[in-house]
Design an enzyme around this catalytic site. Structure first.
Site, short mmCIF file in Angstrom:
data_model
loop_
_atom_site.label_atom_id
_atom_site.label_comp_id
_atom_site.label_asym_id
_atom_site.label_seq_id
_atom_site.Cartn_x
_atom_site.Cartn_y
_atom_site.Cartn_z
N VAL A 185 69.33 64.20 55.24
CA VAL A 185 70.51 65.21 55.88
C VAL A 185 71.32 66.12 54.59
O VAL A 185 71.02 67.48 54.53
CB VAL A 185 70.82 65.73 56.65
CG1 VAL A 185 72.08 65.16 57.28
CG2 VAL A 185 71.01 67.19 58.17
N GLN A 238 72.22 62.45 69.95
CA GLN A 238 73.59 62.21 69.04
C GLN A 238 73.45 60.36 68.83
O GLN A 238 72.53 59.60 69.07
CB GLN A 238 74.54 62.22 70.70
CG GLN A 238 73.71 61.55 71.60
CD GLN A 238 74.60 61.45 73.68
OE1 GLN A 238 75.27 62.24 73.55
NE2 GLN A 238 74.15 60.64 73.99
N TYR A 274 61.05 51.18 61.54
CA TYR A 274 62.22 51.10 61.16
C TYR A 274 63.03 50.57 62.58
O TYR A 274 64.01 49.24 62.36
CB TYR A 274 63.39 52.41 60.91
CG TYR A 274 64.39 51.71 60.31
CD1 TYR A 274 64.41 51.03 58.51
CD2 TYR A 274 65.41 52.70 60.63
CE1 TYR A 274 66.06 50.83 58.25
CE2 TYR A 274 66.43 52.81 59.39
CZ TYR A 274 66.87 51.26 58.49
OH TYR A 274 68.83 51.48 58.06
N ASP A 275 63.39 51.07 63.34
CA ASP A 275 64.52 50.66 64.60
C ASP A 275 64.12 49.41 65.08
O ASP A 275 64.58 48.66 65.43
CB ASP A 275 64.22 51.43 65.88
CG ASP A 275 64.72 52.49 65.22
OD1 ASP A 275 64.28 53.23 64.37
OD2 ASP A 275 65.09 53.82 66.04
N GLU A 276 62.44 49.10 65.65
CA GLU A 276 62.56 47.70 66.09
C GLU A 276 62.38 46.69 64.95
O GLU A 276 62.61 45.61 64.73
CB GLU A 276 61.32 47.72 66.37
CG GLU A 276 60.05 48.58 67.98
CD GLU A 276 61.04 48.08 68.85
OE1 GLU A 276 62.22 46.91 68.34
OE2 GLU A 276 61.16 48.64 69.65
N ARG A 292 75.89 63.63 64.44
CA ARG A 292 75.47 62.70 63.78
C ARG A 292 77.06 62.96 63.55
O ARG A 292 77.86 63.34 63.45
CB ARG A 292 74.92 62.83 62.56
CG ARG A 292 73.01 63.05 61.95
CD ARG A 292 72.67 61.48 63.02
NE ARG A 292 71.05 61.21 63.28
CZ ARG A 292 70.38 62.34 64.46
NH1 ARG A 292 71.05 62.26 65.41
NH2 ARG A 292 68.75 62.35 64.54
N LYS A 348 64.91 46.28 62.40
CA LYS A 348 66.46 46.76 62.38
C LYS A 348 66.45 45.49 62.94
O LYS A 348 67.56 44.54 63.59
CB LYS A 348 66.66 47.48 62.60
CG LYS A 348 66.76 48.00 60.94
CD LYS A 348 67.47 46.38 60.04
CE LYS A 348 67.22 47.89 58.46
NZ LYS A 348 67.45 46.89 57.45
N1 UDP Z 1 67.87 67.13 59.35
C1 UDP Z 1 67.82 68.20 59.19
N2 UDP Z 1 67.01 69.06 58.10
C2 UDP Z 1 67.10 68.17 56.81
C3 UDP Z 1 66.94 67.17 57.44
C4 UDP Z 1 67.47 66.19 58.49
O1 UDP Z 1 68.15 69.13 60.23
O2 UDP Z 1 66.02 69.02 56.32
C5 UDP Z 1 68.37 66.45 60.97
C6 UDP Z 1 67.36 65.20 61.55
O3 UDP Z 1 66.79 65.81 61.75
C7 UDP Z 1 68.20 64.72 62.51
C8 UDP Z 1 69.46 64.86 61.19
O4 UDP Z 1 69.24 65.71 60.42
O5 UDP Z 1 68.97 65.34 62.80
C9 UDP Z 1 70.42 63.15 60.67
O6 UDP Z 1 68.72 63.14 59.23
P1 UDP Z 1 68.93 61.94 58.46
O7 UDP Z 1 67.33 62.61 57.98
O8 UDP Z 1 69.71 62.35 57.68
O9 UDP Z 1 68.91 61.15 59.32
P2 UDP Z 1 68.70 60.28 60.84
O10 UDP Z 1 70.19 60.33 61.30
O11 UDP Z 1 67.67 60.97 61.22
O12 UDP Z 1 68.01 58.87 60.16
#
Ligand code: UDP
Length: 313
Positions: A189, A276, A147-149, A213, A151
């Protein structure tokens, strides 16, 4: 926005479908191109008063669209870590070949172009907040690199079309966004925690939950995208909410908003999970006059209501 004809890839996805609704309300004509690998037909309005066309099509292939086009918006891509790790090759291709095809369409039609990019271009950032001048800390071969690369490549290709062909392009670096319309199994999340809290299941916190986040409500993001489309800004622009929270605090907030008895369970932190993330939105404020308005608690309440309705079906 003055009524225009817009082609949007990924129009059946979470952000794409919110844009489609907004643009239809503004009386525009919309052509959605989506292969539905992560988008859902039910995200789209059933009828668009003759102003909505939906094509089931993979935009990595040659795109033929009849008639004039004012904007091409490239929003097709798996975007949740669970989705893009499940579809790694599709993710790389839609952001490389798909970006190339959609840029070619915009060029052929003399249309303006907007790319949905991401805060993931900053990888696991070593500076905070992240401004557009920070070049990132990305593992080029890690599990998130698909995804990162991809984008980062997409952004480079958009800038090349702007510089070489004079195409009128825009790049939105979208930070974590949430709201109604997300899939319960999306893996991100907020939908995960809300559905777990509603079902009385433990919330699965990754790591010790101290990673951060910054979450932007979808309506704020849609406002920002519209402002960017209408502006003459070709460098990337961060769009996100600078209110930074720890994941463990988010879990507690969701438990209390739902009024749930759920506890938390701690799971291993996924590989390359950024520690972060917080946007510096100085540029968006100055150049677009945009900043988010919806506080996290309020946006979460509306999102909880949406999932309550969805899960009771
Ligand atoms: N995360 C979590 N539990 C979950 C799903 C995600 O603690 O069931 C954490 C994930 O490891 C990350 C943050 O929540 O640190 C945000 O994850 P998300 O998948 O929403 O998006 P990201 O910002 O990583 O793309």
């Amino acid at each position: 926005m003055k009524a225009v004809r817009i082609v949007i890839t990924g129009g059946a996805g979470f952000i794409g479908s919110h844009l489609v609704r907004r643009w239809l309300n503004e009386k525009n004509e919309i052509i959605v191109v989506d292969n539905f690998i992560t988008g859902r037909p039910e995200n789209l309005p059933a009828a668009g008063n003759g102003r909505l066309t939906v094509m089931r099509y993979d935009c990595c292939n040659f795109l033929y669209i009849d008639g004039h086009v004012d904007y091409v918006a490239h929003f097709a891509s798996p975007a949740s870590p669970v989705d893009y790790m499940r579809h790694p090759i599709e993710t790389l291709l839609v952001n490389s070949l798909g970006t190339w095809r959609t840029l070619g369409l915009a060029r052929a039609k003399g249309a303006k172009y907007i790319l949905a990019s991401t805060s993931e271009v900053y990888g696991d950032p070593l500076v905070s907040p992240q401004s557009e001048y920070y070049w990132g800390n990305v593992n080029p071969v890690g599990v998130r690199s698909v995804y990162d690369e991809a984008k980062r490549f997409a952004e480079a290709l958009v800038m090349a079309y702007h510089r070489q062909h004079g195409l009128s392009t825009r790049i939105a670096r979208i930070f974590n966004t949430y709201g109604p319309g997300m899939r319960p199994d999306d893996g991100r999340v907020i939908p995960t925690f809300i559905c777990q809290a509603l079902r009385g299941e433990p919330l699965t916190v990754h790591g010790d939950g101290t990673q951060t986040r910054s979450f932007c409500y979808i309506d704020d993001l849609v406002d920002g995208i519209e402002k960017l489309m209408m502006a003459d800004v070709h460098e990337p622009i961060n769009l996100g909410n600078p209110n930074e929270v720890r994941i463990i605090d988010l879990a507690n907030l969701i438990i209390s908003l739902v009024g749930s008895k759920s506890k938390m369970v701690f799971k291993p932190l996924p590989e390359d999970d950024p520690k972060q993330r917080r946007p510096d939105i100085t540029k968006a404020k100055q150049l677009l006059g945009w900043e988010p308005k919806v506080p996290l608690e309020e946006g979460l309440k509306w999102t909880v209501d949406y999932f309550k309705r969805l899960l009771s079906l």
